[in-house]
Design a protein around this motif. Structure first.
Motif, PDB file in Angstrom:
ATOM      1  N   TYR A  92     -15.605   5.044 -11.248  1.00  0.00           N
ATOM      2  CA  TYR A  92     -14.718   4.484 -10.226  1.00  0.00           C
ATOM      3  C   TYR A  92     -15.401   4.417  -8.873  1.00  0.00           C
ATOM      4  O   TYR A  92     -16.048   5.372  -8.453  1.00  0.00           O
ATOM      5  CB  TYR A  92     -13.478   5.389 -10.163  1.00  0.00           C
ATOM      6  CG  TYR A  92     -12.523   5.075  -9.055  1.00  0.00           C
ATOM      7  CD1 TYR A  92     -11.928   3.827  -8.952  1.00  0.00           C
ATOM      8  CD2 TYR A  92     -12.209   6.037  -8.099  1.00  0.00           C
ATOM      9  CE1 TYR A  92     -11.038   3.545  -7.937  1.00  0.00           C
ATOM     10  CE2 TYR A  92     -11.315   5.770  -7.081  1.00  0.00           C
ATOM     11  CZ  TYR A  92     -10.737   4.517  -7.005  1.00  0.00           C
ATOM     12  OH  TYR A  92      -9.861   4.242  -5.999  1.00  0.00           O
ATOM     13  N   THR A 138      -8.529  -1.791  -4.558  1.00  0.00           N
ATOM     14  CA  THR A 138      -7.419  -2.306  -3.733  1.00  0.00           C
ATOM     15  C   THR A 138      -6.108  -1.586  -4.056  1.00  0.00           C
ATOM     16  O   THR A 138      -5.053  -1.970  -3.560  1.00  0.00           O
ATOM     17  CB  THR A 138      -7.228  -3.810  -3.970  1.00  0.00           C
ATOM     18  OG1 THR A 138      -6.975  -4.002  -5.366  1.00  0.00           O
ATOM     19  CG2 THR A 138      -8.441  -4.613  -3.546  1.00  0.00           C
ATOM     20  N   LYS A 139      -6.162  -0.590  -4.940  1.00  0.00           N
ATOM     21  CA  LYS A 139      -4.986   0.194  -5.371  1.00  0.00           C
ATOM     22  C   LYS A 139      -3.915  -0.686  -6.023  1.00  0.00           C
ATOM     23  O   LYS A 139      -2.720  -0.502  -5.794  1.00  0.00           O
ATOM     24  CB  LYS A 139      -4.401   0.983  -4.197  1.00  0.00           C
ATOM     25  CG  LYS A 139      -5.384   1.996  -3.626  1.00  0.00           C
ATOM     26  CD  LYS A 139      -4.722   2.851  -2.573  1.00  0.00           C
ATOM     27  CE  LYS A 139      -5.714   3.820  -1.949  1.00  0.00           C
ATOM     28  NZ  LYS A 139      -5.135   4.582  -0.868  1.00  0.00           N
ATOM     29  N   ILE A 184      -3.534  -1.710 -11.734  1.00  0.00           N
ATOM     30  CA  ILE A 184      -3.701  -2.357 -13.047  1.00  0.00           C
ATOM     31  C   ILE A 184      -4.342  -1.383 -14.043  1.00  0.00           C
ATOM     32  O   ILE A 184      -3.890  -1.256 -15.176  1.00  0.00           O
ATOM     33  CB  ILE A 184      -4.533  -3.663 -12.921  1.00  0.00           C
ATOM     34  CG1 ILE A 184      -3.683  -4.715 -12.224  1.00  0.00           C
ATOM     35  CG2 ILE A 184      -5.004  -4.155 -14.291  1.00  0.00           C
ATOM     36  CD1 ILE A 184      -4.387  -6.032 -11.962  1.00  0.00           C
ATOM     37  N   TRP A 195      -2.172   8.569 -11.214  1.00  0.00           N
ATOM     38  CA  TRP A 195      -2.092   7.860  -9.945  1.00  0.00           C
ATOM     39  C   TRP A 195      -1.906   8.859  -8.823  1.00  0.00           C
ATOM     40  O   TRP A 195      -1.047   9.744  -8.904  1.00  0.00           O
ATOM     41  CB  TRP A 195      -0.957   6.828  -9.943  1.00  0.00           C
ATOM     42  CG  TRP A 195      -1.128   5.913  -8.767  1.00  0.00           C
ATOM     43  CD1 TRP A 195      -0.443   5.939  -7.602  1.00  0.00           C
ATOM     44  CD2 TRP A 195      -2.113   4.898  -8.639  1.00  0.00           C
ATOM     45  NE1 TRP A 195      -0.950   4.995  -6.734  1.00  0.00           N
ATOM     46  CE2 TRP A 195      -1.974   4.336  -7.359  1.00  0.00           C
ATOM     47  CE3 TRP A 195      -3.128   4.404  -9.476  1.00  0.00           C
ATOM     48  CZ2 TRP A 195      -2.795   3.312  -6.896  1.00  0.00           C
ATOM     49  CZ3 TRP A 195      -3.938   3.378  -9.013  1.00  0.00           C
ATOM     50  CH2 TRP A 195      -3.756   2.852  -7.745  1.00  0.00           C
ATOM     51  N   PRO A 214      -6.585   5.687  -8.244  1.00  0.00           N
ATOM     52  CA  PRO A 214      -6.651   6.223  -9.596  1.00  0.00           C
ATOM     53  C   PRO A 214      -7.573   7.426  -9.712  1.00  0.00           C
ATOM     54  O   PRO A 214      -8.571   7.542  -8.994  1.00  0.00           O
ATOM     55  CB  PRO A 214      -7.209   5.051 -10.408  1.00  0.00           C
ATOM     56  CG  PRO A 214      -7.933   4.216  -9.434  1.00  0.00           C
ATOM     57  CD  PRO A 214      -7.256   4.400  -8.112  1.00  0.00           C
ATOM     58  N   CYS A 237      -9.939  -4.473 -14.351  1.00  0.00           N
ATOM     59  CA  CYS A 237     -10.025  -4.275 -12.896  1.00  0.00           C
ATOM     60  C   CYS A 237     -10.485  -5.572 -12.218  1.00  0.00           C
ATOM     61  O   CYS A 237     -11.563  -6.086 -12.508  1.00  0.00           O
ATOM     62  CB  CYS A 237     -11.004  -3.138 -12.566  1.00  0.00           C
ATOM     63  SG  CYS A 237     -11.216  -2.942 -10.783  1.00  0.00           S
ATOM     64  N   THR A 256     -11.490  -6.133  -9.200  1.00  0.00           N
ATOM     65  CA  THR A 256     -12.455  -6.047  -8.091  1.00  0.00           C
ATOM     66  C   THR A 256     -13.762  -5.350  -8.483  1.00  0.00           C
ATOM     67  O   THR A 256     -14.573  -5.035  -7.614  1.00  0.00           O
ATOM     68  CB  THR A 256     -11.823  -5.262  -6.914  1.00  0.00           C
ATOM     69  OG1 THR A 256     -11.578  -3.919  -7.365  1.00  0.00           O
ATOM     70  CG2 THR A 256     -10.532  -5.894  -6.437  1.00  0.00           C
ATOM     71  N   ALA A 297     -14.083  -2.382  -9.328  1.00  0.00           N
ATOM     72  CA  ALA A 297     -14.096  -0.995  -8.846  1.00  0.00           C
ATOM     73  C   ALA A 297     -14.294  -0.025 -10.007  1.00  0.00           C
ATOM     74  O   ALA A 297     -14.658   1.125  -9.798  1.00  0.00           O
ATOM     75  CB  ALA A 297     -12.788  -0.682  -8.117  1.00  0.00           C
TER      76      ALA A 297
END
Ligand code: SF4
Ligand code: SF4
Length: 94
Positions: free
Chosen positions: A38, A44-45, A48, A60, A65, A82, A84, A86
């Motif tokens: 991660y 972006t929280k 998903i 969470w 995460p 994900c 992005t 991340a």
């Protein structure tokens, strides 16, 4: 339904969970060939990964995460979903 009334009882090949909740006692992390990694900077929280993880291995937190590597079996669904990047994949033992 009483146990003796279960329609699948006695049929061979059908797995039965004798102790509900016992999965938490198994270190499923030992099955993994790859692990999710991660990157908080890219996150972006969106939640998903948390929603899609089939093993509820992502907790969470207010910071985003948090992967429970004892429960994560390395399916890489979080990496795949994900938006992005991340979450990325890393080989175990590297
Ligand atoms: S790799 Fe699979 S099991 Fe592990 S945290 Fe991601 S979605 Fe969950
Ligand atoms: S899916 Fe990716 S961007 Fe969304 S919360 Fe998970 S790590 Fe963050």
């Amino acid at each position: 339904m009483r146990e003796e009334e279960l329609p699948y009882k006695g049929i061979e090949g059908i797995p039965i969970i004798k102790e509900p909740g016992s999965a938490s006692k198994v270190n499923r992390g030992s099955w993994r060939l790859v692990r999710p990694v991660y990157d908080r900077e890219k996150c972006t929280k969106c939640k998903i990964c948390f929603t899609y993880c089939p093993d509820a291995a992502i907790n969470w937190t207010p910071e985003g995460p948090e992967i429970n590597l004892k429960s994560c079996k390395g399916c890489m669904i979080c990496v795949e979903e994900c938006p992005t990047d991340a979450m990325t994949e890393e080989k175990e033992g590297t």
